[in-house]
Motif scaffolding. Sequence first.
Motif, PDB file in Angstrom:
ATOM      1  N   LEU A  24       0.894  -1.043   0.126  1.00 34.08           N
ATOM      2  CA  LEU A  24      -0.080  -0.135   0.043  1.00 34.08           C
ATOM      3  C   LEU A  24       0.812   1.293  -0.052  1.00 34.08           C
ATOM      4  N   VAL A  25       1.912   1.386   0.799  1.00 37.25           N
ATOM      5  CA  VAL A  25       2.528   2.517   0.946  1.00 37.25           C
ATOM      6  C   VAL A  25       3.564   2.448  -0.499  1.00 37.25           C
ATOM      7  N   VAL A  26       3.934   1.526  -0.802  1.00 43.32           N
ATOM      8  CA  VAL A  26       4.718   1.696  -2.125  1.00 43.32           C
ATOM      9  C   VAL A  26       3.690   2.142  -3.375  1.00 43.32           C
ATOM     10  N   THR A  27       2.510   1.778  -3.417  1.00 44.66           N
ATOM     11  CA  THR A  27       1.633   2.004  -4.526  1.00 44.66           C
ATOM     12  C   THR A  27       1.305   3.575  -4.098  1.00 44.66           C
ATOM     13  N   PHE A  28       0.912   3.905  -2.965  1.00 46.74           N
ATOM     14  CA  PHE A  28       0.662   5.374  -2.748  1.00 46.74           C
ATOM     15  C   PHE A  28       1.772   6.308  -3.156  1.00 46.74           C
ATOM     16  N   VAL A  29       3.061   5.991  -2.672  1.00 47.07           N
ATOM     17  CA  VAL A  29       4.204   6.865  -3.190  1.00 47.07           C
ATOM     18  C   VAL A  29       4.362   7.010  -4.577  1.00 47.07           C
ATOM     19  N   LEU A  30       4.338   5.691  -5.536  1.00 46.22           N
ATOM     20  CA  LEU A  30       4.386   5.746  -6.762  1.00 46.22           C
ATOM     21  C   LEU A  30       3.445   6.484  -7.324  1.00 46.22           C
ATOM     22  N   VAL A  31       2.083   6.431  -6.921  1.00 47.60           N
ATOM     23  CA  VAL A  31       1.048   7.146  -7.652  1.00 47.60           C
ATOM     24  C   VAL A  31       1.478   8.793  -7.297  1.00 47.60           C
ATOM     25  N   ALA A  32       1.739   9.079  -5.915  1.00 51.56           N
ATOM     26  CA  ALA A  32       2.208  10.643  -5.764  1.00 51.56           C
ATOM     27  C   ALA A  32       3.488  10.885  -6.481  1.00 51.56           C
ATOM     28  N   LEU A  33       4.425  10.139  -6.716  1.00 51.55           N
ATOM     29  CA  LEU A  33       5.519  10.592  -7.570  1.00 51.55           C
ATOM     30  C   LEU A  33       5.340  10.581  -8.768  1.00 51.55           C
ATOM     31  N   LEU A  34       4.330   9.854  -9.407  1.00 46.28           N
ATOM     32  CA  LEU A  34       4.149   9.833 -10.806  1.00 46.28           C
ATOM     33  C   LEU A  34       2.963  11.298 -11.046  1.00 46.28           C
ATOM     34  N   SER A  35       2.136  11.358 -10.202  1.00 45.33           N
ATOM     35  CA  SER A  35       1.474  12.753 -10.468  1.00 45.33           C
ATOM     36  C   SER A  35       2.470  14.005 -10.055  1.00 45.33           C
ATOM     37  N   ALA A  36       3.179  14.153  -9.114  1.00 43.12           N
ATOM     38  CA  ALA A  36       4.120  14.974  -9.109  1.00 43.12           C
ATOM     39  C   ALA A  36       5.089  15.416 -10.536  1.00 43.12           C
ATOM     40  N   VAL A  37       5.722  14.233 -10.967  1.00 41.65           N
ATOM     41  CA  VAL A  37       6.408  14.228 -12.062  1.00 41.65           C
ATOM     42  C   VAL A  37       5.474  14.804 -13.251  1.00 41.65           C
ATOM     43  N   THR A  38       4.303  14.321 -13.563  1.00 41.11           N
ATOM     44  CA  THR A  38       3.386  14.625 -14.404  1.00 41.11           C
ATOM     45  C   THR A  38       3.014  16.227 -14.427  1.00 41.11           C
ATOM     46  N   ALA A  39       2.699  16.604 -13.112  1.00 39.93           N
ATOM     47  CA  ALA A  39       2.448  18.184 -12.764  1.00 39.93           C
ATOM     48  C   ALA A  39       3.749  18.877 -13.208  1.00 39.93           C
ATOM     49  N   THR A  40       4.842  18.351 -12.854  1.00 39.80           N
ATOM     50  CA  THR A  40       5.856  19.246 -12.982  1.00 39.80           C
ATOM     51  C   THR A  40       6.182  19.497 -14.589  1.00 39.80           C
ATOM     52  N   ALA A  41       6.024  18.314 -15.353  1.00 37.57           N
ATOM     53  CA  ALA A  41       6.217  18.338 -16.681  1.00 37.57           C
ATOM     54  C   ALA A  41       5.087  19.299 -17.646  1.00 37.57           C
ATOM     55  N   LEU A  42       4.087  19.153 -16.995  1.00 44.62           N
ATOM     56  CA  LEU A  42       2.973  20.106 -17.556  1.00 44.62           C
ATOM     57  C   LEU A  42       3.223  21.528 -16.863  1.00 44.62           C
TER      58      LEU A  42
END
Length: 531
Positions: free
Chosen positions: A5-23
């Motif tokens: 659960l923690v790994v999934t949550f962190v990966l989703v947060a990281l992916l969201s942060a990277v996507t938001a950064t790129a946009l």
Amino acid sequence: MRVRLVVTFVLVALLSAVTATALAYRDARTAVLQRTQNTAVDDLRERVAAVAAGFDLPPDQRSLSRFAAEVSEGLGARIVVARHQDLTAVSDAYADTEGRITAELRAAVRAGDGTRFQRVEWRGEPYLVVGTPVTYADGDRRTSGLEVFAITDLRAERDDTEALLDSVREGIVPVVAVAALLALLAAGTVLRPVRKLGRATRELAAGDLGSRVAVRGHDELADLARTFNETAGALQSSDAELRAQEAKARRFVADVSHELRTPLAAMAMVATVLEEDADQLPPDAARAARTVGAETARLSRLVEDLMEISRFDAGAARLNASETDLADTVRASLALRGWTDRVTLDLPEGVRAVIDRRRVDVIVANLVGNALRHGAPPVTVTLAVVGGGAGGGGAPGVGEGGERVVLEVADRGPGLPPEARERVFDRFYKADEARTRTTATATATGPAATATGPAAPDGGSAPDGGPGPGGGPGPGAGLDGGQGSGLGMAIALENARLHGGTIEVEAQRPGGGAAFTLVLPLRRMDGEGGE
């Protein structure tokens, strides 16, 4: 599960942060460049229109250079290139403009389609080049042949967008850390009821039917906990009902067995009288008298076996133990039944242990009786001590090194099929169809062959230390080894367990036949005669 659960949550947060950064980077860069581009195009148009109003055509090199310088002054000292046919003038005489103004941009401006711009990279640095043709002020807007290009340095804009990107990158680390912390909190909130449910399930599997889970909320986990509690409650109710029915059945068997003892005793006495006078009766009457005597004895043994089983079920069976020579006990058990000549013995002397002699006699009678009836000769009985030195000289209590007494009864018959091995100790189970069986004949005479002596009330051994009460065999061990009752092996196993031991089965021996092994802890009396 918590880790996932923690790994999934962190990966989703990281992916969201990277996507938001790129946009964000893309939008910010586009906005900065668009603003710079629009400003450069508008400034060039206005400045060229203002300077060209007083410019005479065709120009010479000097006037063209002065035109480029005036346009550059109004654009904040940007490099301006003015071209008219074969003449070219640059506002900064030392600037290299050939690599920054491309042929494609020159052709587009020369076509007279209005102001054009192009972003180029020259010597690793970004630039914006804007070009516009100068037209006549008359109504048809004809091109005058004069072309003006302004070169804008984009390094400041590049630095701004990179600084923004760096800031966003630095913000990803705390975002991921916060996401991990939130994931831990969320996982704890989600998994806490799951852990409680798992703990309650393990307790239920271990036999605690009263285990329940507290129900909180109205979500799916609450529904699962509620379902678990309902299932556990139903299971507890079913278990209580089954236990009550089992207790009633045991009491019924015990009561019936007890009530049958008195009439059976009377029947046994009558059968004994008939058998004693059988020789004086006609042949058919004599055969009937002997059959009645044999079947009465068999029914008496069955009743005694049922009463013995009832004592085990009620937890009333007790050991009447004393230190006994095991070899002598085995020999006495075989001699009582007339099996000494039919069995090969390997009984070392001096093996003494604290046992209930009557109960061991029951075990030996059942194991050897089964081997003689269902197996094939030779039937061997082997006594040994394992896990330490031989008995007789050990310390008080359990033998050193966890010594155990091992008594093996083996035959050379067809052995046991797998399904019989699993059920051989079940009550009323018989494997006659799987093994060779000899037909019993009801020709025994005398009182000893018709009935067994009464069992001691607590299942203990007789006061004289013999195999059973009054010197006869105890329940589960008739003179024929308990043939026909189907309870002998069950009683033998219960007697072994009462001593803290067990009976092991080898259904198919390498050389053929089956082997039953009695394993008992080797206990001895201390110096004062206590156990």
